[in-house]
Design an enzyme around this catalytic site. Structure first.
Site, PDB file in Angstrom:
ATOM      1  N   SER A 211      50.747  62.503  37.810  1.00  0.00           N
ATOM      2  CA  SER A 211      51.114  61.081  37.734  1.00  0.00           C
ATOM      3  C   SER A 211      51.644  60.643  39.097  1.00  0.00           C
ATOM      4  CB  SER A 211      52.144  60.864  36.617  1.00  0.00           C
ATOM      5  OG  SER A 211      52.308  59.490  36.372  1.00  0.00           O
ATOM      6  N   ASN A 212      52.320  59.516  39.161  1.00  0.00           N
ATOM      7  CA  ASN A 212      52.871  59.057  40.442  1.00  0.00           C
ATOM      8  C   ASN A 212      54.191  58.325  40.195  1.00  0.00           C
ATOM      9  OD1 ASN A 212      52.311  56.133  40.045  1.00  0.00           O
ATOM     10  ND2 ASN A 212      50.201  56.882  39.961  1.00  0.00           N
ATOM     11  N   HIS A 213      54.808  57.842  41.280  1.00  0.00           N
ATOM     12  CA  HIS A 213      56.166  57.299  41.195  1.00  0.00           C
ATOM     13  C   HIS A 213      56.241  55.838  40.750  1.00  0.00           C
ATOM     14  CE1 HIS A 213      58.147  60.755  42.741  1.00  0.00           C
ATOM     15  NE2 HIS A 213      57.462  60.759  43.873  1.00  0.00           N
ATOM     16  N   ALA A 280      49.447  51.512  39.357  1.00  0.00           N
ATOM     17  CA  ALA A 280      49.081  52.581  40.304  1.00  0.00           C
ATOM     18  C   ALA A 280      48.267  53.597  39.494  1.00  0.00           C
ATOM     19  CB  ALA A 280      50.333  53.222  40.879  1.00  0.00           C
TER      20      ALA A 280
END
Ligand code: CTP
Length: 403
Positions: A211-213, A280
């Site tokens: 995943s991402n921030h 995102a």
């Protein structure tokens, strides 16, 4: 000092309860009067121990009510409750919040609160341990569930000398909030807006993922700003841990993976007027999702990844002449050139460029610093500002190019 045009001629009840933060409400009164509002101040007897009624009467140019019954008059709490366009309880002590939550009406402030037909805002102020206490939390929860609007406390030095949460919201922020509340711009009434937000989560096995921030804050701010302007918003939100409030015009679809987000967006795009791609989205996902936890064996593990579907590109391909598609670009270098290339590649009408290099901008922050680039190549640069304000800048640019 800010500009609060929507407060002109508004009738405001400002109820002050017994906290040292009562001095801040003097400035609040002054700001409301300067903005053109009519202000009726109510005080609890305890509040008068901190700040004099005379100060409030002078600033508000009206007699302050402290008791339901004065020597020579009965102050009709029902009439006051009907008169106001908004009631603000600031500062609201733990004791006052408890009384409001449970319908106790032993002061004029609480009697008017219970009779008020208008929106009620409250600005808690107390010491940090009182603020943290479960009974305060429960009372706040109850008050919110009744539709009252909380003006969030600040964190910092408290009158006790302790440092923590519990400071009354700043008067300028309260004015800003009220001004927005009375903003009746309905320029997007009847428009359907699709917004993606947050990260996506691509499973590797039952316990691991990629995943991402992304927090989703930018997309949630957009959803609320567009909804407030009258649009019907479909928010497709990836997994986020942040707490958020949504405007009643926002319908939320919670999704996990890029594929889930793609499916939800494709279904909604055909009937949308505008789509804003603030998510995102993971660009790659594991080719296989293991159905059991992957055990370690060799020293290295190679994960085979494959491309996810590009949601924005798909919507761009199927865009009709009366639809608008707005994208985001997060770039670390060659920002403008890369963003312009993305306009072409994904058939965007506008792209919002943010660069991770800017302090306070991007993931997790409440602020963002963006440039908005149009298909024509025209570009507007903006200062670092709260994401809610960035969302308004985007709204203004979208309105300019609306068919
Ligand atoms: N986007 C999307 N679906 C994807 C990837 C991106 O809808 N699978 C959208 C984003 O929400 C954003 C825009 O496309 O509005 C650009 O995203 P970005 O990640 O900056 O661009 P990429 O196309 O992924 O290009 P690169 O990673 O090479 O910069």
């Amino acid at each position: 000092m800010g500009n609060y045009p929507n407060l002109s001629t508004k009738k405001i009840i400002l109820a002050v309860t017994g906290s040292i933060a009562a001095y801040k409400s003097l400035l609040l009164t002054r700001l409301l009067i300067k903005a053109g509002a009519e202000v009726q101040v109510l005080m609890t007897p305890a509040a008068t121990k901190f700040v004099s009624a005379l100060s409030f009467a002078t600033l508000s140019r009206k007699k302050v009510h402290i008791h339901i019954m004065d020597d020579d008059a009965w102050n009709n709490h029902v009439e006051l409750g009907l008169w106001a366009d908004a009631m603000i309880i600031a500062p609201a002590t733990a004791n006052s919040l408890a009384k409001m939550a449970h319908g106790i009406t032993d002061t004029i402030v609480h009697a008017v609160y219970l009779s008020a037909k208008c929106p009620v805002f409250f600005a808690p102020a107390m010491d940090l341990d009182m603020w943290k206490h479960p009974s305060t939390k429960n009372n706040l929860q109850l008050l919110r569930s009744y539709g009252n609007i909380e003006l969030e406390v600040g964190v910092g030095e408290l009158a006790s000398g302790l440092v923590g949460a519990g400071r009354m919201a700043e008067p300028e922020d309260i004015l800003q909030h009220l001004n927005e509340h009375f903003d009746n711009d309905q320029s997007l009434a009847g428009k359907k807006v699709l917004i993606t937000a947050g990260p996506t989560l691509e499973r590797i096995d039952p316990v691991r993922f990629i995943s991402n921030h992304s927090s989703g804050k930018m997309g949630i701010a957009l959803a609320n700003v567009f909804a407030k302007s009258g649009a019907d918003v479909n928010l497709v939100l990836g997994p986020t841990k942040i707490k958020y409030h949504l405007h009643p015009n926002v319908q939320i679809t919670n999704v996990e993976s890029a594929q889930n987000m793609f499916d939800a967006c494709v279904e909604k795009w055909a009937t949308s007027d505008i789509a804003i791609m603030a998510a995102a989205v993971a660009d790659y996902k594991p080719r296989e999702i293991a159905d059991k936890k992957i055990k370690k064996s060799a020293d290295d593990l190679n994960l085979e990844l494959e491309r996810t579907k590009d949601i924005a590109k798909h919507l761009g391909l199927h865009k009709k002449s009366n639809q608008l598609l707005i994208g985001f670009a997060l770039e670390t270098n060659n920002g403008e050139a890369n963003a312009k290339a993305k306009i072409e590649k994904k058939n965007f009408d506008l792209i919002v460029l943010n660069t991770l290099g800017d302090k306070g901008a991007g993931f997790k922050h409440d602020t963002n610093k963006v440039s908005i680039i149009a298909k024509s190549g025209s570009i507007n640069h903006y200062e670092l500002k709260p994401k809610t304000e960035v969302a308004k800048d985007i709204l203004v640019e979208v309105e300019k190019i609306m068919p």
